[in-house]
Design an enzyme around this catalytic site. Structure first.
Site, PDB file in Angstrom:
ATOM      1  N   GLU A 102      -4.896   1.567  -3.356  1.00  0.00           N
ATOM      2  CA  GLU A 102      -3.657   2.200  -2.867  1.00  0.00           C
ATOM      3  C   GLU A 102      -3.154   1.479  -1.614  1.00  0.00           C
ATOM      4  O   GLU A 102      -2.785   2.098  -0.615  1.00  0.00           O
ATOM      5  CB  GLU A 102      -3.900   3.691  -2.548  1.00  0.00           C
ATOM      6  CG  GLU A 102      -4.491   4.476  -3.700  1.00  0.00           C
ATOM      7  CD  GLU A 102      -4.557   5.982  -3.466  1.00  0.00           C
ATOM      8  OE1 GLU A 102      -3.956   6.485  -2.496  1.00  0.00           O
ATOM      9  OE2 GLU A 102      -5.227   6.649  -4.267  1.00  0.00           O
ATOM     10  N   GLU A 136     -11.382  11.428  -3.318  1.00  0.00           N
ATOM     11  CA  GLU A 136     -11.438  11.975  -1.954  1.00  0.00           C
ATOM     12  C   GLU A 136     -12.408  13.150  -1.791  1.00  0.00           C
ATOM     13  O   GLU A 136     -12.092  14.155  -1.165  1.00  0.00           O
ATOM     14  CB  GLU A 136     -10.017  12.373  -1.503  1.00  0.00           C
ATOM     15  CG  GLU A 136      -9.075  11.181  -1.536  1.00  0.00           C
ATOM     16  CD  GLU A 136      -7.612  11.524  -1.219  1.00  0.00           C
ATOM     17  OE1 GLU A 136      -7.321  12.677  -0.908  1.00  0.00           O
ATOM     18  OE2 GLU A 136      -6.784  10.609  -1.287  1.00  0.00           O
TER      19      GLU A 136
END
Ligand code: 9MR
Length: 371
Positions: A265, A157
């Site tokens: 995810e 991220e």
């Protein structure tokens, strides 16, 4: 045990089960995906300690990710004091069940101890100090798990959500500079030369983040840094009906850069949302909780169709998407019960709270079973 779980899903206990027109598919995700891509799930240490979850996980998946236990805050809370005992249980479990393990994550702005990139005053450490801490963490962690994990989410991220900003202004960037990402990949490769190395992010099925991700991949490659795959988290939202088309385009765009794609995810949020992504919060403060007494059959069916479309997209490019990992197994323990609004009742996964397969499970099995 698994056969029993599948059989009982036909029972009338839950409204969701009644909505299934044909009996849920039998067999396992793992068998169904065999030879095409790996199928995985994130699980917590607590989840693994529950024998019913452990059985399900061992039967269904090829590969596990620890939901929190490999993060910097779990492994090196205090400088130089590495705590591997909990994480090692994942190594033992996956070995005992002939499964693979993915490491998540070596470098992230969240769930990391503050001292890694910041001084006691909260200010960024000098570049050399930050680099030293990053290297020491990666050397120790990737070294410890060398040969035990198949790959690492090296950096998580790091790309900005802001339209005109390339990289997120993380503590690592503020200390080291933009090249902290490349350096993290280099340190990881040196510590475990056989591990695959991934850059992992959310919302990178969307055009703005996709372009920045491609920029990052090119930058790493131009520097001669190993990167094997882009991890697409795919925290998707049922009401976002174009998400699958954007995913399709983005997979093609990453493949064209010569990297693989892992869906890392996956979950499909069924609750109302005002904003998107994995990083919003304030907007949703008073979010509604419409399904606290059960998931309406038509929503379960819509979710099943959504998952089916996603797996059709995955199957379109054999050899590009090499793994699909769900962020959890059963609805009851999903992070989405607490995000972006705490204490709601969400239904993002393939198994319900009683560990019964949902229509989405049957739909995925159906897609995987088609010739
Ligand atoms: O599922 C994880 C949850 O238990 C933690 O509280 C949370 C802390 O930030 O992290 C969750 O996992 C995140 C993952 O590590 C990175 N991508 C977003 C995931 C959901 O927030």
């Amino acid at each position: 045990m698994l056969a029993a779980l599948v059989a009982t899903s036909l029972g009338p206990i839950r409204a969701v089960g009644q909505a299934v027109e044909s009996p849920p598919a039998s067999g396992t995700l793992r068998q169904a995906a065999k030879g095409r891509f790996l199928i995985g799930a994130a699980v917590s240490a607590r989840g693994l300690a529950d024998p019913r979850v452990a059985d399900l996980v061992a039967a269904q998946y090829d590969v596990l990710t620890a939901e929190n236990e490999f993060k910097p805050a779990s492994l090196q809370r205090q400088p130089g004091r590495f705590e591997f005992a909990t994480a090692d249980r994942f190594v033992e479990f996956t070995r005992a069940h002939g499964m693979k393990l993915v490491g998540h994550t070596l470098c992230w702005h969240s769930q990391s101890p503050p001292w890694i990139f910041r001084g006691p005053d909260g200010k960024p450490l000098a570049r050399e100090e930050g680099l030293k801490n990053l290297k020491a963490h990666i050397d120790a962690v990737a070294g410890h798990f060398r040969g035990k994990v198949v790959g690492w989410d090296v950096v998580n991220e790091a790309i900005s959500d802001a339209k005109d900003e390339y990289l997120r202004k993380t503590p690592g960037l503020r200390s080291i500079g933009d090249d902290y990402i490349a350096r993290a990949f280099e340190f990881a490769h040196a510590a475990d030369p056989d591990a695959e190395l991934y850059y992992n992010d959310y919302s990178n099925e969307n055009p703005v983040k996709r372009e920045k991700t491609i920029r990052l991949v090119r930058d790493l490659k131009a520097k001669g840094v190993r990167i094997d795959a882009v991890g697409m988290q795919c925290h998707l939202i049922l009401s976002d009906s174009n998400a699958i088309d954007r995913l399709d385009e983005s997979i093609a765009a990453y493949a064209a850069e010569g990297v693989k794609v892992a869906i890392t995810e996956l979950d499909v949020d069924v609750l109302p949302r005002r904003g998107r992504g994995a990083d919003i919060g304030a907007l949703e403060k008073d979010g509604a909780n419409p399904y606290k007494d059960g998931l309406p059959p038509e929503v379960a069916e819509a979710q099943a169709r959504f998952y089916a479309r996603l797996f059709q997209v995955v199957l379109k490019r054999p050899g590009v998407v090499n793994r699909v990992t769900f962020w959890g197994t059963q609805d009851g323990t999903s992070w989405l019960n607490n995000f972006p609004v705490p204490r709601r009742t969400n239904y993002p996964l393939l198994w319900d709270r009683a560990l019964k397969p949902k229509p989405a499970f049957a739909a995925v099995m159906d897609v995987l079973g088609r010739p």
